[in-house]
Design a protein around this motif. Structure first.
Motif, PDB file in Angstrom:
ATOM      1  N   ILE A  31       0.844  -1.198   0.000  1.00  0.00           N
ATOM      2  CA  ILE A  31       0.000   0.000   0.000  1.00  0.00           C
ATOM      3  C   ILE A  31       0.879   1.249   0.000  1.00  0.00           C
ATOM      4  O   ILE A  31       0.584   2.237  -0.685  1.00  0.00           O
ATOM      5  N   THR A  32       1.981   1.196   0.749  1.00  0.00           N
ATOM      6  CA  THR A  32       2.852   2.370   0.836  1.00  0.00           C
ATOM      7  C   THR A  32       4.166   2.205   0.079  1.00  0.00           C
ATOM      8  O   THR A  32       4.865   3.196  -0.155  1.00  0.00           O
ATOM      9  N   TRP A  33       4.521   0.976  -0.293  1.00  0.00           N
ATOM     10  CA  TRP A  33       5.748   0.792  -1.059  1.00  0.00           C
ATOM     11  C   TRP A  33       5.516   1.269  -2.493  1.00  0.00           C
ATOM     12  O   TRP A  33       4.546   0.864  -3.155  1.00  0.00           O
ATOM     13  N   ILE A  34       6.376   2.117  -2.974  1.00  0.00           N
ATOM     14  CA  ILE A  34       6.196   2.710  -4.305  1.00  0.00           C
ATOM     15  C   ILE A  34       6.397   1.648  -5.386  1.00  0.00           C
ATOM     16  O   ILE A  34       7.397   0.927  -5.396  1.00  0.00           O
ATOM     17  N   ASP A  35       5.437   1.606  -6.294  1.00  0.00           N
ATOM     18  CA  ASP A  35       5.442   0.626  -7.383  1.00  0.00           C
ATOM     19  C   ASP A  35       6.176   1.219  -8.586  1.00  0.00           C
ATOM     20  O   ASP A  35       5.591   1.839  -9.462  1.00  0.00           O
ATOM     21  N   TRP A  36       7.482   1.014  -8.627  1.00  0.00           N
ATOM     22  CA  TRP A  36       8.308   1.577  -9.691  1.00  0.00           C
ATOM     23  C   TRP A  36       8.033   0.913 -11.038  1.00  0.00           C
ATOM     24  O   TRP A  36       8.151   1.550 -12.093  1.00  0.00           O
ATOM     25  N   ALA A  37       7.658  -0.346 -11.019  1.00  0.00           N
ATOM     26  CA  ALA A  37       7.508  -1.085 -12.270  1.00  0.00           C
ATOM     27  C   ALA A  37       6.313  -0.605 -13.087  1.00  0.00           C
ATOM     28  O   ALA A  37       6.310  -0.699 -14.316  1.00  0.00           O
ATOM     29  N   ASN A  38       5.283  -0.085 -12.414  1.00  0.00           N
ATOM     30  CA  ASN A  38       4.048   0.278 -13.109  1.00  0.00           C
ATOM     31  C   ASN A  38       3.773   1.775 -13.075  1.00  0.00           C
ATOM     32  O   ASN A  38       2.621   2.193 -13.126  1.00  0.00           O
ATOM     33  N   ARG A  39       4.843   2.562 -13.012  1.00  0.00           N
ATOM     34  CA  ARG A  39       4.613   3.999 -12.942  1.00  0.00           C
ATOM     35  C   ARG A  39       4.153   4.537 -14.303  1.00  0.00           C
ATOM     36  O   ARG A  39       4.431   3.941 -15.343  1.00  0.00           O
ATOM     37  N   ASP A  40       3.481   5.666 -14.272  1.00  0.00           N
ATOM     38  CA  ASP A  40       2.991   6.343 -15.470  1.00  0.00           C
ATOM     39  C   ASP A  40       4.163   7.125 -16.081  1.00  0.00           C
ATOM     40  O   ASP A  40       4.487   8.234 -15.630  1.00  0.00           O
ATOM     41  N   LEU A  41       4.788   6.564 -17.084  1.00  0.00           N
ATOM     42  CA  LEU A  41       5.994   7.167 -17.653  1.00  0.00           C
ATOM     43  C   LEU A  41       5.707   8.475 -18.383  1.00  0.00           C
ATOM     44  O   LEU A  41       6.551   9.376 -18.414  1.00  0.00           O
ATOM     45  N   ALA A  42       4.507   8.568 -18.957  1.00  0.00           N
ATOM     46  CA  ALA A  42       4.162   9.813 -19.655  1.00  0.00           C
ATOM     47  C   ALA A  42       4.000  10.954 -18.651  1.00  0.00           C
ATOM     48  O   ALA A  42       4.473  12.076 -18.891  1.00  0.00           O
ATOM     49  N   LEU A  43       3.330  10.681 -17.537  1.00  0.00           N
ATOM     50  CA  LEU A  43       3.176  11.698 -16.501  1.00  0.00           C
ATOM     51  C   LEU A  43       4.541  12.053 -15.915  1.00  0.00           C
ATOM     52  O   LEU A  43       4.847  13.234 -15.684  1.00  0.00           O
ATOM     53  N   GLU A  44       5.361  11.057 -15.693  1.00  0.00           N
ATOM     54  CA  GLU A  44       6.702  11.291 -15.166  1.00  0.00           C
ATOM     55  C   GLU A  44       7.501  12.208 -16.090  1.00  0.00           C
ATOM     56  O   GLU A  44       8.147  13.164 -15.630  1.00  0.00           O
ATOM     57  N   ALA A  45       7.451  11.957 -17.384  1.00  0.00           N
ATOM     58  CA  ALA A  45       8.181  12.787 -18.340  1.00  0.00           C
ATOM     59  C   ALA A  45       7.660  14.227 -18.317  1.00  0.00           C
ATOM     60  O   ALA A  45       8.439  15.184 -18.450  1.00  0.00           O
ATOM     61  N   TYR A  46       6.343  14.367 -18.158  1.00  0.00           N
ATOM     62  CA  TYR A  46       5.757  15.709 -18.083  1.00  0.00           C
ATOM     63  C   TYR A  46       6.288  16.459 -16.859  1.00  0.00           C
ATOM     64  O   TYR A  46       6.646  17.640 -16.951  1.00  0.00           O
ATOM     65  N   VAL A  47       6.364  15.769 -15.731  1.00  0.00           N
ATOM     66  CA  VAL A  47       6.872  16.418 -14.522  1.00  0.00           C
ATOM     67  C   VAL A  47       8.355  16.747 -14.663  1.00  0.00           C
ATOM     68  O   VAL A  47       8.808  17.803 -14.219  1.00  0.00           O
TER      69      VAL A  47
END
Length: 588
Positions: free
Chosen positions: A507-523
């Motif tokens: 629940i609190t461990w960050i899920d790096w494998a399934n992150r939104d790469l498009a949103l990440e690139a925008y940020v």
């Protein structure tokens, strides 16, 4: 004589404060064997000097005296007590009912302090500057699922110096990471029967002792990690809890201050514990010994680890005795201290006591978490606040801070919904916490965009994505310091849990494998844009021009119209555009 451990002339001196004890004993441990050494009173402290430099020795204290809890006397020689000045422990705290039972020996179940080999560093000026980006993270949850971090390092302070982690931080142009508590904590007593454990660390016992689960290498691990991050231009801010201790209420354990000096805790006129923290007790900053412990804690982390500064949990407690005062002694003491005066100080400016909401009232050189920014930005994009409210928050919240612009702007923090969950859940989903979904904030200014929770509906997902980008754009164009909570840059979810303090799991461990790469690139692109002109965000320029979306300058009536969907602003260094009909927000 100051509490703590000192070395001189080939000897080791142990000193502990306990003004009302009748006798104090130093307990040295070699395996399970305990050696007890009587200590000698020296004013309000007790001390003993041993031959040899006892670095690495495991120890604790036992205090003798009267057992009369109603009078604040909790002396029980059966209780091993952790040194309030300990810097390292040999194991984590584990809650056990025996820790509260009078006459039951606790040496076998309590961590032992370790005499540290503390090497001072030469503190460099803080890397962080107002207006830049702070990245809040939970040390354990941040890397537990990180595919590039070696398994033995995951969940530790050392993992933060891994090249893959540093690369991510640099792409975000992070100026400083803010570590949620890393000192040793104990579970609240209601958690073990539920099969849960504290995942956040906001329940400390010894304020300087690093938790062995997060920092198995002790002070050296934190010092080396801080140095590695600084070498890459990234500072470290510690989220520190000086407002209460894990000894909780009168039913709580006797493990440190309670068994040595219960006067450290604030009391009502009838002698009952004041609970302005909601955690069972409140440390009394009207007591000079409490302030000394707090100041020595801050000095310890600067002197021995080189941290940039501190974020203070429930910060009004620092200035209560019993009511909040902006002229409280602790502020002047920090400002006058040569080790602390230039450090970054950030207040969480509220507690739950009378008059506990003190946003905008801390000293002029302190930054403050601005929950009004969080709430008003959410309200605007939800359609419940107008452009006048949003413009005030983006322009630095002058209604709260004047022109000082001491605001730390954020969309989400560890406490509450994540950014993604703000757009996916109208109601909290805290059932996993075992409190029948009664805990956590009831009002989150959140909305689900048509479907509660997880969905495969493409239209709903597109709306959520658009609002996430608009809200992130709003954050990155705002005046003041900005804070991003780890994972919000790529859509992390806690499945609607807005009080996940007891969820040391996926629940609190960050899920790096399934992150939104498009949103990440925008940020990443937003972060790069802001970094190029970051000095412009320390104070809002009065030279800019506010315009309606059709390009016409804003008039007083435009600010009052609830139907006004947005505006643009054009200043000497940058511009931005806000359009609720898009929704869209960001640099113009």
């Amino acid at each position: 004589m100051k509490p703590g451990i000192t070395f001189a002339d080939g000897k080791t001196r142990f000193t502990v404060r306990s003004p009302r004890a009748e006798a104090l004993t130093l307990c040295l441990f070699n395996g399970e064997t305990e050696e007890r050494v009587p200590m000698v009173r020296a004013g309000e402290c007790w001390s003993v000097e041993l031959t040899g430099e006892r670095r690495g020795a495991r120890y604790g204290y036992r205090a003798c005296g009267e057992w009369r809890p109603e009078a604040g006397l909790w002396f029980d020689p059966a209780k091993l007590l952790v040194d309030p000045y300990a810097s390292e422990l040999d194991q984590p705290f584990r809650y056990d009912a025996r820790l509260s039972a009078y006459g039951v020996d606790t040496a076998a179940i309590l961590p032992k302090a370790i005499v540290g080999d503390l090497q001072p560093v030469v503190p460099s000026p803080p890397l962080f500057r107002h207006g830049e980006l702070i990245y809040e993270l939970n040390v354990r949850g941040f890397t537990m699922l990180h595919p590039d971090v070696p398994a033995p390092l995951r969940g530790t302070v050392a993992a933060l110096a891994h090249p893959a982690v540093i690369a991510h931080l640099k792409r975000l142009h992070v100026s400083a990471i803010e570590l949620m508590p890393i000192v040793a904590w104990i579970d609240e007593r209601h958690l073990p029967p539920l099969g849960l454990s504290n995942a956040w660390g906001y329940n400390p016992v010894a304020m300087m002792a690093l938790d062995p689960r997060l920092c198995p290498g002790g002070v050296a691990e934190l010092r080396d990690t801080v140095a590695a991050l600084r070498a890459e231009g990234i500072g470290v801010i510690l989220d520190i809890v000086l407002n209460h201790s894990g000894e909780s209420d009168v039913l709580g354990p006797v493990i440190s201050l309670r068994g040595l000096d219960d006067a450290a805790y604030a009391k009502a006129p009838d002698g009952s514990l004041i609970n302005d923290t909601g955690c069972g007790n409140t440390l009394d900053f009207g007591n000079p010994a409490v302030r000394e412990l707090a100041l020595d804690t801050l000095r310890h982390f600067v002197r021995h680890c080189g941290v940039d500064g501190f974020r203070f949990d429930l910060a009004p407690i620092l200035a209560r005795s019993p009511g909040f005062s902006a002229d409280a002694p602790i502020f002047a003491e920090i400002a006058a201290d040569p080790l602390l005066a230039d450090r970054v100080m950030i207040a969480e400016p509220w507690d739950i006591g009378p008059g506990g909401y003190q946003l905008g009232r801390f000293p002029a050189n302190w930054l403050e978490w601005n929950d009004r920014f969080r709430d008003d930005v959410r309200r605007f994009w939800k359609g419940e606040a107008g452009v006048d409210v949003l413009a005030t928050r983006i322009a630095g919240s002058a209604d709260l801070f004047g022109k000082d612009c001491r605001s730390v702007n954020f969309l989400a923090a560890h406490d509450g919904f994540t950014l993604a969950d703000t757009l996916a859940y109208e109601h909290r989903q805290n059932w996993a916490n075992g409190e029948d979904n009664r805990d956590g904030h009831g009002e989150n200014f959140s909305w689900n965009n048509g479907v509660e929770g997880e969905t495969d509906d493409a239209e709903v997902l597109a709306r959520r994505s658009a609002y996430a980008r608009a809200m992130l754009g709003t954050l990155f164009v705002s005046t003041g310091t900005i804070m991003l909570t780890a994972g919000d840059e790529f859509g992390r979810s806690q499945r609607g849990n807005n009080n996940a303090y007891a969820q040391d799991n996926t629940i609190t461990w960050i899920d790096w494998a399934n992150r939104d790469l498009a949103l990440e690139a925008y940020v990443f692109s937003l972060a790069a844009w802001r970094a190029e002109r970051v000095s412009a965000f320390t104070r809002f320029s009065e030279e800019g021009l506010w315009q309606r979306l059709d390009g016409v300058p804003m008039h007083p009536g435009d600010w009052e119209w609830p139907q006004t969907p947005g505006f643009s602003w054009h200043g000497p260094d940058y511009g931005f555009r806000i359009d609720r009909t898009g929704p869209e927000a960001g640099p113009a």
